[in-house]
Design an enzyme around this catalytic site. Structure first.
Site, PDB file in Angstrom:
ATOM      1  N   GLU A  85       7.814  -0.362   0.315  1.00 40.55           N
ATOM      2  CA  GLU A  85       6.993  -1.559   0.191  1.00 40.55           C
ATOM      3  C   GLU A  85       7.137  -2.345   1.497  1.00 40.55           C
ATOM      4  O   GLU A  85       8.231  -2.791   1.848  1.00 40.55           O
ATOM      5  CB  GLU A  85       7.446  -2.401  -0.995  1.00 40.55           C
ATOM      6  CG  GLU A  85       7.299  -1.708  -2.348  1.00 40.55           C
ATOM      7  CD  GLU A  85       5.867  -1.681  -2.862  1.00 40.55           C
ATOM      8  OE1 GLU A  85       4.987  -2.291  -2.215  1.00 40.55           O
ATOM      9  OE2 GLU A  85       5.626  -1.055  -3.914  1.00 40.55           O
ATOM     10  N   GLU A 116      -3.905  -2.767   0.212  1.00 44.04           N
ATOM     11  CA  GLU A 116      -2.667  -2.687   0.991  1.00 44.04           C
ATOM     12  C   GLU A 116      -2.959  -2.118   2.386  1.00 44.04           C
ATOM     13  O   GLU A 116      -2.460  -1.072   2.788  1.00 44.04           O
ATOM     14  CB  GLU A 116      -1.636  -1.871   0.208  1.00 44.04           C
ATOM     15  CG  GLU A 116      -1.304  -2.555  -1.123  1.00 44.04           C
ATOM     16  CD  GLU A 116      -0.415  -1.751  -2.055  1.00 44.04           C
ATOM     17  OE1 GLU A 116       0.106  -0.701  -1.614  1.00 44.04           O
ATOM     18  OE2 GLU A 116      -0.241  -2.164  -3.213  1.00 44.04           O
ATOM     19  N   HIS A 154      -3.327   2.058  -2.843  1.00 39.88           N
ATOM     20  CA  HIS A 154      -3.918   0.838  -3.390  1.00 39.88           C
ATOM     21  C   HIS A 154      -4.781   0.156  -2.336  1.00 39.88           C
ATOM     22  O   HIS A 154      -4.324  -0.091  -1.211  1.00 39.88           O
ATOM     23  CB  HIS A 154      -2.819  -0.099  -3.884  1.00 39.88           C
ATOM     24  CG  HIS A 154      -2.057   0.462  -5.051  1.00 39.88           C
ATOM     25  ND1 HIS A 154      -0.701   0.293  -5.214  1.00 39.88           N
ATOM     26  CD2 HIS A 154      -2.476   1.215  -6.110  1.00 39.88           C
ATOM     27  CE1 HIS A 154      -0.315   0.901  -6.328  1.00 39.88           C
ATOM     28  NE2 HIS A 154      -1.377   1.471  -6.883  1.00 39.88           N
ATOM     29  N   HIS A 194       3.379   1.470   0.753  1.00 38.71           N
ATOM     30  CA  HIS A 194       2.736   0.455  -0.086  1.00 38.71           C
ATOM     31  C   HIS A 194       3.082  -0.919   0.484  1.00 38.71           C
ATOM     32  O   HIS A 194       3.871  -1.045   1.418  1.00 38.71           O
ATOM     33  CB  HIS A 194       3.224   0.563  -1.532  1.00 38.71           C
ATOM     34  CG  HIS A 194       2.726   1.784  -2.247  1.00 38.71           C
ATOM     35  ND1 HIS A 194       1.787   1.734  -3.240  1.00 38.71           N
ATOM     36  CD2 HIS A 194       3.024   3.104  -2.087  1.00 38.71           C
ATOM     37  CE1 HIS A 194       1.528   2.962  -3.682  1.00 38.71           C
ATOM     38  NE2 HIS A 194       2.284   3.812  -2.993  1.00 38.71           N
TER      39      HIS A 194
END
Length: 534
Positions: free
Chosen positions: A305, A101, A98, A232
């Protein structure tokens, strides 16, 4: 800009030799001055090329493919004999699916520094680099990465830059993989959505590049990548599959794999202070990378994450650059742990001996088995297949609809009966042979579960057999069950065979079944086949 002198020199060199076209580099946007510790695409390329220049014996930089706009998707292999494809456990770490990020690319660059700069002086790093092949993909979405920097100062862009039908641009790369693509309301069919899954699986060139690279690591039918982390942001979470379902252990995941995922996730979280959970516990996703990595290849795949904790605001994607050093260093121990566990992902649940020997095959995917390898099989039906068997009853169970683990097994004809004698082994032999297995000097036993079922019309001309095939083609029969004139129902039975006679050699396992008694009903199956550690 706080970038190394070596990286700056390499950037200039890339322009000279054409690895980074001058027109592209000149047009590349950059981070604002306040965030100058972040790397844009040219600076990232320079950093990894500088690592290869400084550490040529342990670093090889290459591209796994190109983005929609033609940028190379750069990767680095780190290993002691980096130019040689050795039979060592492999690890994949990737970043920036993404676009917004950016901390994930910083985390990947940090790992490269740990593995290179720490090799000479850190015993743990040296042991891992010497005994693993570690692949790092630094920015899967380089077009989106750079486009995000054209805002004021950022665009909060998520997708790639591939045009869609109509006025919209971009596919969510982490919804574009083909395992359970679009199945479960975990992505959008609307091209304007942030989670647009694309026209079809792998419609994005970036996911095609990842697909092709991961497929390239299948050697002799077996995936060499054992553990994987996709980076991420944000939320400070360690997530394991599946994302498409909230069921903890669906039929396409074995209980032992689920236990290993939970243990690996929790032990990783103990090292970085993140929260461990199943991916769907955050929200449902379909067509995402970790579901694909596990569902298609049985790789122990995790989403991390990164920093900061989730506050559901755009600024969470852009932590101040003075936060980078602490945020990425926090994951040092956790990253080394995941690299270490590539040798045996089952060790956290104390299954190293049984499941981490030279061979472990639960038949949930095809790991290099070849049917009729000799070209001499004669059976007309009921050939060996890997899949989900239908239950068959003929005066009692003859083919079981259940397996020893998971959803699939190796079975002589998966389908149910068609009439009295069909979909079982008919009128001859069927064999299937494994890919080569390299045995260590000290080796544990061959173990598997099987059944051989038949009607009372069976004779000794019907059989189930297992051979060990040496490198010169010589086969030794290690298990046999013959038919007899009784009704024998299917029931899973465990077998163990000493493999010491083949220690230090490369072997194959050959499995066969035969109907030689005038079309009697013959059913056979094998599951959870392994050669154990001693």
């Amino acid at each position: 800009m706080r970038k190394s002198i070596a990286a700056a020199l390499v950037l200039a060199g890339l322009l000279l030799v054409g690895l980074l076209p001058a027109s592209t580099a000149a047009a590349e946007p950059n981070f604002p001055a306040r965030d100058s510790r972040y790397h844009n695409y040219p600076e990232m390329v320079a950093e990894i090329q500088a690592a290869e220049t400084t550490f040529p014996d342990t670093v090889h930089v290459f591209s796994i493919g190109q983005s929609y706009n033609g940028r190379e998707i750069w990767a680095a292999k780190v290993s002691d004999n980096v130019a040689t494809d050795e039979p060592e456990p492999e690890v994949l770490i990737d970043a920036l699916h993404h676009a917004r990020e950016h901390l994930t690319t910083e985390q990947a660059l940090y790992l490269l520094k740990v593995l290179t700069q720490g090799y000479a002086g850190d015993a743990t790093v040296k042991r891992l680099v010497d005994s693993r092949e570690i692949y790092i993909v630094f920015a899967l979405n380089p077009d989106g990465m750079q486009y995000d920097l054209t805002g004021n100062p950022y665009r909060a862009w998520r997708k790639n830059r591939q045009p869609n039908a109509g006025p919209t641009i971009g596919t969510d790369l982490n919804r574009n993989y083909d395992y359970r693509w679009g199945c479960c309301r975990g992505s959008s069919k609307s091209p304007g959505s942030l989670t647009y899954r694309g026209r079809r699986p792998f419609s994005a060139p970036e996911t095609q590049a990842m697909r092709d690279f991961v497929k390239s690591r299948v050697i002799d039918g077996r995936q060499q990548i054992r553990t994987h982390v996709t980076l991420h942001s944000n939320g400070q979470l360690v997530l394991w599959p599946y994302g498409h379902t909230r069921t903890d252990i669906p039929r396409d995941m074995t209980r032992v794999d689920h236990a290993a995922f939970v243990a690996l996730g929790k032990r990783t979280a103990q090292r970085n202070g993140y929260k461990p959970m199943q991916s769907s516990g955050l929200y449902i996703t379909d067509g995402d990378q970790i579901d694909w990595m596990y569902g298609r290849y049985r790789i122990f795949s995790f989403t991390w994450e990164l920093y900061p904790t989730e506050h559901y605001r755009t600024s969470d994607f852009y932590p101040a650059d003075e936060k980078i050093a602490a945020a990425v260093a926090r994951n040092r121990s956790a990253l080394l742990y995941m690299i270490d566990k590539a040798d045996c992902p089952y060790s956290p649940i104390y299954k190293s001996k049984a499941l981490c020997g030279p061979l472990y095959d639960d038949f949930e995917i095809n790991r290099g088995w070849t049917r009729d390898a000799d070209g001499t099989d004669t059976a007309t039906d009921g050939l060996w297949q890997i899949g989900d068997p239908a239950a068959v009853s003929a005066f009692g169970p003859k083919q079981l609809g259940t397996t020893m683990s998971g959803r699939y097994a190796l079975v002589t004809g998966l389908a149910g009966a068609r009439g009295t004698d069909a979909n079982d082994v008919d009128r001859g032999t069927t064999t299937i042979r494994s890919a080569p297995v390299s045995l260590p000097a000290t080796v544990g036993p061959l173990a598997f579960s099987y059944y051989f079922a038949h009607r009372s019309t069976s004779t000794a001309a019907d059989w189930f057999r297992v051979w060990v095939e040496a490198q010169d083609g010589t086969r030794t029969l290690v298990k046999q069950e013959l038919g007899r004139a009784v009704d024998d129902d299917a029931k899973w039975v465990g077998v163990r065979v000493a493999m010491a006679p083949w220690a230090g050699q490369t072997v194959r396992i050959v499995i066969g079944a035969a109907d030689g008694a005038g079309d009697s009903r013959i059913e056979a199956a094998v599951d959870d086949l392994r050669i154990e550690r001693p």
